[in-house]
Scaffold this motif. Structure first.
Motif, PDB file in Angstrom:
ATOM      1  N   VAL A   1      -4.552  -4.354  -7.502  1.00  0.00           N
ATOM      2  CA  VAL A   1      -5.485  -3.619  -8.697  1.00  0.00           C
ATOM      3  C   VAL A   1      -6.001  -2.388  -7.771  1.00  0.00           C
ATOM      4  CG1 VAL A   1      -7.603  -3.927 -10.184  1.00  0.00           C
ATOM      5  CG2 VAL A   1      -5.878  -5.998  -9.641  1.00  0.00           C
ATOM      6  N   ALA A   2      -5.627  -1.304  -7.909  1.00  0.00           N
ATOM      7  CA  ALA A   2      -5.827  -0.094  -7.185  1.00  0.00           C
ATOM      8  C   ALA A   2      -7.162   0.533  -7.783  1.00  0.00           C
ATOM      9  CB  ALA A   2      -4.659   0.889  -7.132  1.00  0.00           C
ATOM     10  N   GLU A   3      -8.270   0.694  -6.901  1.00  0.00           N
ATOM     11  CA  GLU A   3      -9.333   1.466  -7.385  1.00  0.00           C
ATOM     12  C   GLU A   3      -9.193   3.209  -7.161  1.00  0.00           C
ATOM     13  OE1 GLU A   3     -12.321  -0.718  -5.156  1.00  0.00           O
ATOM     14  OE2 GLU A   3     -11.722  -2.298  -6.245  1.00  0.00           O
ATOM     15  N   THR A   4      -8.120   3.369  -6.175  1.00  0.00           N
ATOM     16  CA  THR A   4      -8.036   4.937  -6.139  1.00  0.00           C
ATOM     17  C   THR A   4      -6.530   5.150  -6.229  1.00  0.00           C
ATOM     18  OG1 THR A   4      -7.443   4.657  -3.613  1.00  0.00           O
ATOM     19  CG2 THR A   4      -9.755   4.943  -4.476  1.00  0.00           C
ATOM     20  N   VAL A   5      -6.122   6.222  -6.278  1.00  0.00           N
ATOM     21  CA  VAL A   5      -4.560   6.680  -6.489  1.00  0.00           C
ATOM     22  C   VAL A   5      -4.026   6.359  -5.242  1.00  0.00           C
ATOM     23  CG1 VAL A   5      -3.252   8.877  -6.754  1.00  0.00           C
ATOM     24  CG2 VAL A   5      -5.159   8.388  -8.336  1.00  0.00           C
ATOM     25  N   PRO A   6      -4.490   6.937  -3.918  1.00  0.00           N
ATOM     26  CA  PRO A   6      -3.625   6.443  -2.860  1.00  0.00           C
ATOM     27  C   PRO A   6      -3.259   5.145  -2.852  1.00  0.00           C
ATOM     28  CG  PRO A   6      -5.499   8.085  -2.513  1.00  0.00           C
ATOM     29  CD  PRO A   6      -5.773   7.718  -3.792  1.00  0.00           C
ATOM     30  N   GLN A   7      -4.407   4.206  -3.151  1.00  0.00           N
ATOM     31  CA  GLN A   7      -4.085   2.725  -2.950  1.00  0.00           C
ATOM     32  C   GLN A   7      -2.965   2.493  -4.093  1.00  0.00           C
ATOM     33  OE1 GLN A   7      -7.358   0.333  -4.228  1.00  0.00           O
ATOM     34  NE2 GLN A   7      -8.497   0.679  -2.313  1.00  0.00           N
ATOM     35  N   ALA A   8      -2.543   2.968  -4.946  1.00  0.00           N
ATOM     36  CA  ALA A   8      -1.581   2.688  -6.000  1.00  0.00           C
ATOM     37  C   ALA A   8      -0.367   3.236  -5.540  1.00  0.00           C
ATOM     38  CB  ALA A   8      -2.035   3.170  -7.417  1.00  0.00           C
ATOM     39  N   LEU A   9      -0.444   4.341  -4.846  1.00  0.00           N
ATOM     40  CA  LEU A   9       0.947   4.982  -4.255  1.00  0.00           C
ATOM     41  C   LEU A   9       1.282   4.174  -3.167  1.00  0.00           C
ATOM     42  CD1 LEU A   9      -0.174   8.926  -4.440  1.00  0.00           C
ATOM     43  CD2 LEU A   9       1.077   7.328  -6.262  1.00  0.00           C
ATOM     44  N   ALA A  10       0.517   3.799  -2.220  1.00  0.00           N
ATOM     45  CA  ALA A  10       0.762   2.683  -1.006  1.00  0.00           C
ATOM     46  C   ALA A  10       1.319   1.371  -1.685  1.00  0.00           C
ATOM     47  CB  ALA A  10      -0.568   2.320  -0.434  1.00  0.00           C
ATOM     48  N   ALA A  11       0.842   0.965  -2.909  1.00  0.00           N
ATOM     49  CA  ALA A  11       1.466  -0.196  -3.240  1.00  0.00           C
ATOM     50  C   ALA A  11       3.057  -0.105  -3.734  1.00  0.00           C
ATOM     51  CB  ALA A  11       0.520  -0.607  -4.632  1.00  0.00           C
ATOM     52  N   ILE A  12       3.149   1.138  -4.496  1.00  0.00           N
ATOM     53  CA  ILE A  12       4.586   1.555  -4.905  1.00  0.00           C
ATOM     54  C   ILE A  12       5.447   1.647  -4.011  1.00  0.00           C
ATOM     55  CG2 ILE A  12       5.770   3.291  -6.088  1.00  0.00           C
ATOM     56  CD1 ILE A  12       3.173   3.688  -7.806  1.00  0.00           C
ATOM     57  N   ASP A  13       4.988   2.234  -2.829  1.00  0.00           N
ATOM     58  CA  ASP A  13       5.777   2.222  -1.514  1.00  0.00           C
ATOM     59  C   ASP A  13       6.227   0.988  -1.102  1.00  0.00           C
ATOM     60  OD1 ASP A  13       5.836   4.848  -1.896  1.00  0.00           O
ATOM     61  OD2 ASP A  13       4.241   5.633  -0.457  1.00  0.00           O
ATOM     62  N   ALA A  14       5.148  -0.047  -1.105  1.00  0.00           N
ATOM     63  CA  ALA A  14       5.319  -1.314  -0.467  1.00  0.00           C
ATOM     64  C   ALA A  14       6.410  -1.801  -1.366  1.00  0.00           C
ATOM     65  CB  ALA A  14       4.106  -2.048  -0.276  1.00  0.00           C
ATOM     66  N   ILE A  15       6.380  -1.858  -2.582  1.00  0.00           N
ATOM     67  CA  ILE A  15       7.432  -2.597  -3.404  1.00  0.00           C
ATOM     68  C   ILE A  15       8.793  -2.039  -3.342  1.00  0.00           C
ATOM     69  CG2 ILE A  15       7.954  -2.894  -5.822  1.00  0.00           C
ATOM     70  CD1 ILE A  15       5.040  -3.169  -6.368  1.00  0.00           C
ATOM     71  N   PHE A  16       8.865  -0.830  -3.281  1.00  0.00           N
ATOM     72  CA  PHE A  16      10.312  -0.131  -3.116  1.00  0.00           C
ATOM     73  C   PHE A  16      10.730  -0.186  -1.570  1.00  0.00           C
ATOM     74  CE2 PHE A  16       8.845   1.808  -7.068  1.00  0.00           C
ATOM     75  CZ  PHE A  16      10.184   1.535  -7.915  1.00  0.00           C
ATOM     76  N   ASP A  17       9.874  -0.457  -0.687  1.00  0.00           N
ATOM     77  CA  ASP A  17      10.322  -0.679   0.565  1.00  0.00           C
ATOM     78  C   ASP A  17      10.902  -2.126   0.739  1.00  0.00           C
ATOM     79  OD1 ASP A  17       9.540   1.737   1.580  1.00  0.00           O
ATOM     80  OD2 ASP A  17       7.778   1.085   2.428  1.00  0.00           O
TER      81      ASP A  17
END
Ligand code: AMP
Ligand code: GLY
Length: 420
Positions: free
Chosen positions: A155-171
């Protein structure tokens, strides 16, 4: 009736405890079970993810009914293998278990039947997912598409948090290659449990759990640190709305697709402005929600679950007492991060064990007559009473009598409903 329960947690201890009180239960096996379960059932060391191992055990031990506790054997198709061999099973097919195993699948079902839930989109590549988040802004929710052991949600409170979560999933952190991105829903979360036999749906209770490890709902997410039932926020009117707009249409859609759902549907809801929207489905009882539900249902739980498996829910009803139950999970220091196994737990042998006070075991083992902690979540101290205050007092009285310096629990389970 000889019954086999698959699983080894507090959920399965609570199921075994409730079944034992029903005279229809003859032999009761739990695979693999734990030290607490061993007091009410025969524990058997088989691999519950192996269709062949479960089938062979059921065939060789005159098992009449198999009840599947956790999601992993359901997602692995153990229920299909048993049903194909003629066994009576409680738990959905592999196809219907997708309601938990794939977040994208559930969202498609919601769209098809008009069930209210967060707006969503699914992406198979990071570039498109990142662009979507940039366009939507925060707060926003990022989910690995598969089971991810409950850990693939940010549950991302900021855009950078959400982007990091996306990267973790695709990594490849969760072994998934697609991501579901959802609108952030505001409100209060609650869970609703409904037995479904493919046609008929029968609600069997509401609950609220505490997913964060720390008091005041802080710190990392866990499997659940405590729960209580009923959940006051799920009023009768909201339960009706959820049945009419979410559960019944979902079950009809599953049946229409040729994959009817049979088992318990765990409906995770966000309640806001007097209505519920779907957060997620699980296709099994919650842990520790099951402990409070079984404490309230008692012996009738077996009749209801058996009727569900046999397709006889039409005409069944739940005999409700006007009661409350609350459970406090005791976990090993360090959980949900790394924790030690092997510490000694004392003080359990002279505790009351009845319909008002029960310590359900999750991660325990008996070694040389000594009780050892062998998991992250270890015990669920559970109280029942006429009021939530009474249930709360009973549960924490059990906690106080357990001598386990290497364990901890939250001191504020029930705070929302108790108003403190
Ligand atoms: P899930 O595994 O889908 O249940 O997500 C885990 C937790 O994340 C939920 O229990 C909620 O607390 C939170 N969550 C998931 N989806 C949303 C959403 N769309 N809006 C707000 N919170 C959410
Ligand atoms: N306590 C939440 C779950 O069982 O998924």
């Amino acid at each position: 009736m000889n019954i086999l329960i698959l699983g080894s947690g507090g959920r399965e201890h609570a199921l075994a405890w409730a079944f034992r009180q029903n005279p229809k239960c003859d032999r009761l096996f739990v695979a693999p079970g734990n030290a607490g379960i061993a007091a009410v059932a025969e524990c058997v060391a088989i691999d519950i993810l192996s269709r062949a191992a479960v089938l062979e055990f059921a065939q060789e031990n005159a098992v009449d009914f198999v009840v599947i506790g956790p999601e992993a054997p359901l997602a692995a198709g153990v229920s299909d293998a048993l049903r194909d061999a003629g066994f009576l099973v409680f738990g959905p097919s592999q196809a219907a278990a997708q309601l938990e195993a794939s977040k994208g699948f559930t969202k498609e079902i919601c769209d098809a039947c008009g069930a209210p839930t967060a707006a969503w989109a699914r992406f198979d590549d990071a570039v498109a997912a990142r662009a979507h988040v940039e366009a939507q802004g925060a707060p926003i929710v990022v989910k690995a598409d598969g089971l991810a052991a409950g850990k693939g949600v940010t549950v991302a409170e900021t855009v950078p948090q959400a982007l990091a979560a996306i990267d973790a999933i695709f990594d490849g952190e969760f072994g998934e290659t697609s991501v579901v991105i959802e609108e952030f829903m505001q409100g209060e979360e609650a869970s609703f449990f409904v037995l479904c036999d493919g046609e008929t749906c029968l609600p069997i209770g509401t609950a609220q759990d505490h997913k964060r490890v720390g008091e005041g709902d802080t710190g990392p997410n866990t499997g659940g640190m405590g729960a209580y039932s009923p959940a006051p926020v799920l009023t009768d009117a909201i339960q009706r709305q959820v049945m009419d707009q979410i559960v019944t249409p979902t079950m009809a859609e599953m049946a229409a697709r040729g994959t009817p759902f049979q088992g318990v549907l765990f409906v995770g809801l966000m309640i806001d402005q007097g209505r519920g929207r779907l957060v997620e489905y699980n296709v099994r009882f919650g842990d520790p929600e099951c402990q409070v539900l079984m404490m309230r249902l008692g012996a009738q739980a077996l009749d209801l679950i058996h009727a569900c498996a046999e397709g006889r829910l039409d005409g069944m009803q739940v005999n409700w007492a006007d009661d409350h139950a609350l459970t406090v999970v005791m976990a090993a220091d360090g959980y949900p991060s790394a924790y030690e196994k092997g510490s000694i737990i004392k003080g359990l042998s002279d505790l009351p064990e009845d319909g008002f006070n029960m310590v359900f075991h999750a991660g325990t083992t008996q070694r040389d007559g000594v009780l050892i902690a062998s998991g992250g979540r270890v015990l669920a101290c559970t109280g029942r009473g006429d009021t939530l205050i009474q249930a709360h007092a009973r549960a924490y009285a059990l906690v106080d009598r357990i001598d386990w310096p290497e364990g901890f629990c939250r001191g504020d389970i029930g705070w929302r409903a108790l108003g403190s």
